[in-house]
Design a protein around this motif. Structure first.
Motif, PDB file in Angstrom:
ATOM      1  N   ASN A  82      -8.429  34.747  71.545  1.00  0.00           N
ATOM      2  CA  ASN A  82      -9.110  35.817  72.275  1.00  0.00           C
ATOM      3  C   ASN A  82      -8.386  37.142  72.097  1.00  0.00           C
ATOM      4  O   ASN A  82      -9.015  38.186  71.901  1.00  0.00           O
ATOM      5  CB  ASN A  82      -9.229  35.474  73.756  1.00  0.00           C
ATOM      6  CG  ASN A  82     -10.273  34.407  74.037  1.00  0.00           C
ATOM      7  OD1 ASN A  82     -10.853  33.828  73.118  1.00  0.00           O
ATOM      8  ND2 ASN A  82     -10.510  34.122  75.291  1.00  0.00           N
ATOM      9  N   LEU A  83      -7.061  37.101  72.180  1.00  0.00           N
ATOM     10  CA  LEU A  83      -6.281  38.325  71.948  1.00  0.00           C
ATOM     11  C   LEU A  83      -6.505  38.843  70.524  1.00  0.00           C
ATOM     12  O   LEU A  83      -6.688  40.050  70.323  1.00  0.00           O
ATOM     13  CB  LEU A  83      -4.792  38.071  72.185  1.00  0.00           C
ATOM     14  CG  LEU A  83      -4.328  38.160  73.622  1.00  0.00           C
ATOM     15  CD1 LEU A  83      -2.928  37.573  73.773  1.00  0.00           C
ATOM     16  CD2 LEU A  83      -4.359  39.601  74.112  1.00  0.00           C
ATOM     17  N   ALA A  84      -6.502  37.945  69.555  1.00  0.00           N
ATOM     18  CA  ALA A  84      -6.722  38.362  68.166  1.00  0.00           C
ATOM     19  C   ALA A  84      -8.087  39.027  68.013  1.00  0.00           C
ATOM     20  O   ALA A  84      -8.205  40.081  67.371  1.00  0.00           O
ATOM     21  CB  ALA A  84      -6.596  37.161  67.230  1.00  0.00           C
ATOM     22  N   ASN A  85      -9.122  38.432  68.596  1.00  0.00           N
ATOM     23  CA  ASN A  85     -10.460  39.036  68.521  1.00  0.00           C
ATOM     24  C   ASN A  85     -10.502  40.409  69.172  1.00  0.00           C
ATOM     25  O   ASN A  85     -11.145  41.330  68.660  1.00  0.00           O
ATOM     26  CB  ASN A  85     -11.494  38.113  69.154  1.00  0.00           C
ATOM     27  CG  ASN A  85     -11.769  36.893  68.312  1.00  0.00           C
ATOM     28  OD1 ASN A  85     -11.639  36.927  67.098  1.00  0.00           O
ATOM     29  ND2 ASN A  85     -12.138  35.801  68.954  1.00  0.00           N
ATOM     30  N   LEU A  86      -9.812  40.554  70.289  1.00  0.00           N
ATOM     31  CA  LEU A  86      -9.773  41.862  70.953  1.00  0.00           C
ATOM     32  C   LEU A  86      -9.019  42.875  70.095  1.00  0.00           C
ATOM     33  O   LEU A  86      -9.461  44.019  69.943  1.00  0.00           O
ATOM     34  CB  LEU A  86      -9.131  41.743  72.333  1.00  0.00           C
ATOM     35  CG  LEU A  86      -9.038  43.042  73.139  1.00  0.00           C
ATOM     36  CD1 LEU A  86     -10.418  43.661  73.359  1.00  0.00           C
ATOM     37  CD2 LEU A  86      -8.355  42.792  74.476  1.00  0.00           C
ATOM     38  N   TYR A  87      -7.901  42.471  69.514  1.00  0.00           N
ATOM     39  CA  TYR A  87      -7.155  43.389  68.639  1.00  0.00           C
ATOM     40  C   TYR A  87      -8.011  43.809  67.436  1.00  0.00           C
ATOM     41  O   TYR A  87      -7.959  44.967  67.011  1.00  0.00           O
ATOM     42  CB  TYR A  87      -5.847  42.759  68.172  1.00  0.00           C
ATOM     43  CG  TYR A  87      -4.777  42.710  69.237  1.00  0.00           C
ATOM     44  CD1 TYR A  87      -4.428  43.859  69.948  1.00  0.00           C
ATOM     45  CD2 TYR A  87      -4.115  41.524  69.522  1.00  0.00           C
ATOM     46  CE1 TYR A  87      -3.441  43.809  70.931  1.00  0.00           C
ATOM     47  CE2 TYR A  87      -3.125  41.475  70.502  1.00  0.00           C
ATOM     48  CZ  TYR A  87      -2.797  42.617  71.199  1.00  0.00           C
ATOM     49  OH  TYR A  87      -1.819  42.579  72.162  1.00  0.00           O
ATOM     50  N   ILE A  88      -8.799  42.896  66.911  1.00  0.00           N
ATOM     51  CA  ILE A  88      -9.699  43.252  65.813  1.00  0.00           C
ATOM     52  C   ILE A  88     -10.689  44.315  66.283  1.00  0.00           C
ATOM     53  O   ILE A  88     -10.923  45.310  65.600  1.00  0.00           O
ATOM     54  CB  ILE A  88     -10.425  42.007  65.268  1.00  0.00           C
ATOM     55  CG1 ILE A  88      -9.436  41.101  64.536  1.00  0.00           C
ATOM     56  CG2 ILE A  88     -11.580  42.406  64.349  1.00  0.00           C
ATOM     57  CD1 ILE A  88      -9.993  39.726  64.218  1.00  0.00           C
ATOM     58  N   ARG A  89     -11.268  44.104  67.451  1.00  0.00           N
ATOM     59  CA  ARG A  89     -12.209  45.085  68.000  1.00  0.00           C
ATOM     60  C   ARG A  89     -11.543  46.448  68.144  1.00  0.00           C
ATOM     61  O   ARG A  89     -12.165  47.482  67.912  1.00  0.00           O
ATOM     62  CB  ARG A  89     -12.730  44.625  69.352  1.00  0.00           C
ATOM     63  CG  ARG A  89     -13.653  45.676  69.993  1.00  0.00           C
ATOM     64  CD  ARG A  89     -14.005  45.364  71.411  1.00  0.00           C
ATOM     65  NE  ARG A  89     -15.051  44.342  71.424  1.00  0.00           N
ATOM     66  CZ  ARG A  89     -15.499  43.790  72.547  1.00  0.00           C
ATOM     67  NH1 ARG A  89     -14.981  44.111  73.713  1.00  0.00           N
ATOM     68  NH2 ARG A  89     -16.449  42.890  72.496  1.00  0.00           N
ATOM     69  N   LEU A  90     -10.269  46.441  68.532  1.00  0.00           N
ATOM     70  CA  LEU A  90      -9.534  47.695  68.731  1.00  0.00           C
ATOM     71  C   LEU A  90      -9.036  48.280  67.414  1.00  0.00           C
ATOM     72  O   LEU A  90      -8.433  49.350  67.398  1.00  0.00           O
ATOM     73  CB  LEU A  90      -8.362  47.468  69.690  1.00  0.00           C
ATOM     74  CG  LEU A  90      -8.744  47.058  71.112  1.00  0.00           C
ATOM     75  CD1 LEU A  90      -7.506  46.684  71.916  1.00  0.00           C
ATOM     76  CD2 LEU A  90      -9.530  48.166  71.808  1.00  0.00           C
ATOM     77  N   GLY A  91      -9.267  47.574  66.310  1.00  0.00           N
ATOM     78  CA  GLY A  91      -8.851  48.052  64.998  1.00  0.00           C
ATOM     79  C   GLY A  91      -7.399  47.767  64.659  1.00  0.00           C
ATOM     80  O   GLY A  91      -6.863  48.314  63.699  1.00  0.00           O
ATOM     81  N   ASP A  92      -6.753  46.899  65.427  1.00  0.00           N
ATOM     82  CA  ASP A  92      -5.346  46.582  65.203  1.00  0.00           C
ATOM     83  C   ASP A  92      -5.232  45.197  64.561  1.00  0.00           C
ATOM     84  O   ASP A  92      -4.891  44.207  65.210  1.00  0.00           O
ATOM     85  CB  ASP A  92      -4.564  46.644  66.509  1.00  0.00           C
ATOM     86  CG  ASP A  92      -3.062  46.669  66.312  1.00  0.00           C
ATOM     87  OD1 ASP A  92      -2.600  46.309  65.204  1.00  0.00           O
ATOM     88  OD2 ASP A  92      -2.351  47.036  67.261  1.00  0.00           O
ATOM     89  N   ILE A  93      -5.530  45.147  63.270  1.00  0.00           N
ATOM     90  CA  ILE A  93      -5.525  43.886  62.532  1.00  0.00           C
ATOM     91  C   ILE A  93      -4.132  43.259  62.531  1.00  0.00           C
ATOM     92  O   ILE A  93      -3.985  42.037  62.615  1.00  0.00           O
ATOM     93  CB  ILE A  93      -6.029  44.094  61.092  1.00  0.00           C
ATOM     94  CG1 ILE A  93      -7.457  44.667  61.095  1.00  0.00           C
ATOM     95  CG2 ILE A  93      -5.957  42.804  60.294  1.00  0.00           C
ATOM     96  CD1 ILE A  93      -8.474  43.815  61.807  1.00  0.00           C
TER      97      ILE A  93
END
Length: 161
Positions: A82-93
């Motif tokens: 879930n954190l990874a998906n949120l970071y992707i949304r925020l543009g922080d790959i």
């Protein structure tokens, strides 16, 4: 001292409530709220694994112990995902990769520490292999978006049985 069955269930229930709240915030595009809730859930999930909640002080071990073990592993992996998906949304790959790497590392350590019985090892192996598949897909889908980012290296898989 081993955790009690009720304290183990309480931990799992609290994690589930927090992750559900985080998911609602995520769906409502409340990214900062989702991040705070996911981070809170991660602390709880890491604590569940560190405390080995499945080693309950109860006459009702067996099936219950295995369910608590599997739920603890799932909590850790789901929270990192879930954190990874949120970071992707925020543009922080890169932070998404770090979150997935931490999940991988925690599972690897658990598998190689030698404290799991045969049934637990089988459950952990299944989760670990699924996690590896998810990570390969993630890295494939996100490799071009971070060409200058340092690559992640993963330890070799543990030798099972």
């Amino acid at each position: 001292m081993f955790p009690t069955l009720s304290s183990s269930i309480s931990y799992l229930s609290e994690w589930e409530d927090i992750i559900d709240e985080g998911n609602v915030a995520y769906e409502c595009l409340q990214n900062e709220e989702a991040l705070a809730l996911y981070q809170k859930a991660l602390v709880l999930a890491q604590d569940m694994v560190a405390r080995k909640l499945w080693l309950i002080d109860s006459e009702t071990v067996g099936y219950v112990m295995l369910k608590i073990f599997e739920s603890s592993l799932a909590a850790l992996i789901v929270t990192h995902n879930n954190l990874a998906n949120l970071y992707i949304r925020l543009g922080d790959i890169e932070m998404a990769k770090v979150s997935l790497l931490r999940s991988h590392t925690a599972m690897f350590q658990l598998l190689t520490e030698g404290s799991l019985n045969k049934e637990m090892l089988s459950i952990a192996e299944r989760h670990y292999l699924r996690l590896q598949e998810d990570m390969i897909i993630f890295l494939h889908e996100n490799s071009s978006s971070s060409e200058n980012a340092p690559s992640l290296s993963f330890p070799p898989p543990p030798m099972f049985h």
